[in-house]
Design a protein around this motif. Structure first.
Motif, short mmCIF file in Angstrom:
data_model
loop_
_atom_site.label_atom_id
_atom_site.label_comp_id
_atom_site.label_asym_id
_atom_site.label_seq_id
_atom_site.Cartn_x
_atom_site.Cartn_y
_atom_site.Cartn_z
N GLY A 16 6.88 25.05 -3.16
CA GLY A 16 6.26 25.41 -4.54
C GLY A 16 5.70 24.35 -5.24
N PRO A 17 4.89 24.94 -6.32
CA PRO A 17 4.25 24.26 -7.22
C PRO A 17 5.11 23.02 -8.07
N PRO A 18 4.42 21.88 -8.38
CA PRO A 18 5.14 20.86 -9.17
C PRO A 18 6.05 21.50 -10.46
N GLY A 19 7.34 21.02 -10.79
CA GLY A 19 8.13 21.33 -11.98
C GLY A 19 8.45 22.48 -12.07
N THR A 20 8.91 22.90 -11.04
CA THR A 20 9.44 24.43 -10.92
C THR A 20 10.84 24.31 -10.70
N GLY A 21 11.35 22.97 -10.54
CA GLY A 21 12.87 22.92 -10.56
C GLY A 21 13.46 22.88 -9.00
N LYS A 22 12.64 22.49 -8.06
CA LYS A 22 13.21 22.10 -6.91
C LYS A 22 14.26 20.93 -6.75
N THR A 23 13.83 19.83 -7.68
CA THR A 23 14.82 18.83 -7.77
C THR A 23 16.34 19.35 -8.24
N LEU A 24 16.13 20.18 -9.45
CA LEU A 24 17.28 20.72 -10.12
C LEU A 24 18.04 21.32 -9.27
N ILE A 68 15.08 14.81 -0.09
CA ILE A 68 13.76 13.95 -0.08
C ILE A 68 12.69 14.72 -0.89
N ASP A 69 12.39 14.35 -2.00
CA ASP A 69 11.08 14.87 -2.77
C ASP A 69 9.71 14.62 -2.11
N GLU A 70 8.92 15.39 -2.18
CA GLU A 70 7.55 15.10 -1.65
C GLU A 70 7.56 14.59 -0.23
N SER A 126 4.91 26.07 -15.91
CA SER A 126 6.08 25.87 -14.86
C SER A 126 7.28 25.39 -15.76
N GLY A 127 8.49 25.33 -15.46
CA GLY A 127 9.51 24.69 -15.94
C GLY A 127 9.29 23.46 -16.56
N ALA A 128 8.72 22.68 -16.09
CA ALA A 128 8.49 21.35 -16.55
C ALA A 128 7.76 21.38 -17.84
N LEU A 151 7.48 23.74 -19.80
CA LEU A 151 8.13 24.82 -20.75
C LEU A 151 9.11 23.61 -21.48
N GLU A 152 9.81 23.02 -20.93
CA GLU A 152 10.44 21.63 -21.28
C GLU A 152 9.64 21.06 -22.12
N SER A 153 8.60 20.55 -21.81
CA SER A 153 7.57 19.66 -22.67
C SER A 153 7.19 20.67 -24.06
N GLU A 182 15.14 29.10 -23.31
CA GLU A 182 16.55 29.12 -24.03
C GLU A 182 17.34 28.14 -23.43
N LEU A 183 17.51 27.64 -22.37
CA LEU A 183 17.95 26.66 -21.83
C LEU A 183 17.74 25.45 -22.62
N HIS A 184 16.36 25.14 -22.62
CA HIS A 184 15.87 23.99 -23.38
C HIS A 184 15.97 23.84 -24.65
N ALA A 185 16.31 25.09 -25.35
CA ALA A 185 16.55 25.24 -26.93
C ALA A 185 17.90 25.03 -27.15
N THR A 224 8.44 20.12 -1.00
CA THR A 224 7.02 19.65 -0.91
C THR A 224 6.23 20.88 -1.93
N ASN A 225 5.13 20.25 -2.32
CA ASN A 225 3.98 21.35 -2.98
C ASN A 225 3.27 21.75 -1.96
N ARG A 226 3.26 21.20 -0.63
CA ARG A 226 2.03 21.56 0.22
C ARG A 226 2.88 21.55 1.92
#
Ligand code: ATP
Length: 274
Positions: free
Chosen positions: A57-65, A121-123, A227-229, A231-233, A202-205, A167-169
């Motif tokens: 999926g796209p970057p910053g959507t929570g895959k690492t989380l 393993i990211d990316e 993305s989640g990232a 929204l955090e920003s 809500e989580l980031h607030a 992966t994003n791709r």
């Protein structure tokens, strides 16, 4: 809106509840994790172990989380690497790094008396992108080592090992990685929908004082495609605007400014990479 909130928890104890939206991905992931938890039972029935889960999926959507929460959920040790580390390494170095990653995860699990180790393993496309006729020896060796490690995962070993990759791709991945017995589960991690965005906000607030005029539902409405990232920003930038204005709480105006800033940053990124 400024009512008392639960304090934010330490990232070491990241659970599925700390991830906003992504209900389907969470469901599919917890289901797949049963294959790790119950591996002994499955192995007795002759079911081959699930060795790998691919998050796409796209970057910053929570895959690492999600990968971290998977480790927490299964009480596994968590070892991580990024495919981008392997670019332009000398011949043999990348393969050695992969070998170490698996070896160290197994050792750490034994040391910490844990039954399972999750390797993230990211990316992954940085290692397992399509091969182009043997021009990159180093690259081939790294990928081959990864395939060897995956093939070496046993149903009845202790500790049990599971590889989660992101992966994003996905379309760029070498078909060897997508063969049965390797990444048998693919989970799509998409941009959040409106409910997901509100949940993430809500989580980031949780650790931020919001003014009475703030409606997170409204902000979720205004942040289509974020993305989640991002929204955090937005939450973080809004807090910085509040600080500059010497406000004690974050106002709706601060949030509106932050949305503009994050959107603008995104546009500039796109223009400079074009
Ligand atoms: P990449 O493909 O760029 O590695 P990713 O999908 O792995 O991205 P993460 O690293 O998991 O994305 O997310 C980056 C940050 O964005 C997180 O640390 C968190 O602050 C925020 N974030 C992303 N998605 C979510 C979510 N669903 N819920 C809460 N926070 C999120």
């Amino acid at each position: 809106a400024a009512a008392k909130k639960a304090p934010a928890r330490s990232p070491q104890y990241l659970t599925f509840e700390d991830i906003g939206g992504q209900e389907q991905a969470k469901r599919e992931l917890t289901e797949a994790l049963e294959f790790l938890v119950q591996r002994d039972k499955l192995s007795k029935l002759g079911i081959r172990p699930l060795k790998g889960i691919l998050l796409t999926g796209p970057p910053g959507t929570g895959k690492t989380l999600l990968a971290k929460a998977a480790a927490q959920h299964t009480n596994s040790v968590f070892a991580a690497a990024s495919g981008s580390e392997f670019v332009e390494m000398y011949v043999g170095v990348g393969a050695g790094r992969i070998r170490d990653l698996f070896q160290q995860a197994r050792r750490q699990a034994i040391k910490e008396k844990k039954d399972c180790a999750i390797i993230f393993i990211d990316e992954i496309d940085g290692i397992g992108g399509k091969r182009d006729g043997g021009q990159h020896r180093e690259y081939d060796q790294t990928l081959n080592q990864l395939l060897t490690e995956m093939d070496g995962i046993q149903g009845d070993e202790h500790p049990r090992v599971l590889l989660i990759a992101a992966t994003n791709r996905k379309e760029l991945l070498d078909s060897a990685l997508l063969r049965p017995g390797r990444f048998d589960r693919h989970i799509q991690v998409d941009l959040p929908d409106k409910t997901g965005r509100e949940h993430i906000l809500e989580l980031h607030a949780r650790n931020k004082p919001l003014a009475e005029d703030v409606s997170l539902a409204k902000i979720a409405d205004e942040t289509f495609g974020f993305s989640g990232a991002q929204l955090e920003s937005v939450m973080n930038e809004a807090a910085i605007y509040a600080m500059r204005e010497e406000n004690e709480t974050i106002s709706a105006a601060n949030l509106a400014q932050a949305i503009d800033k994050v959107m603008m940053g995104e546009r500039m990124d796109r223009e400079t990479t074009r």
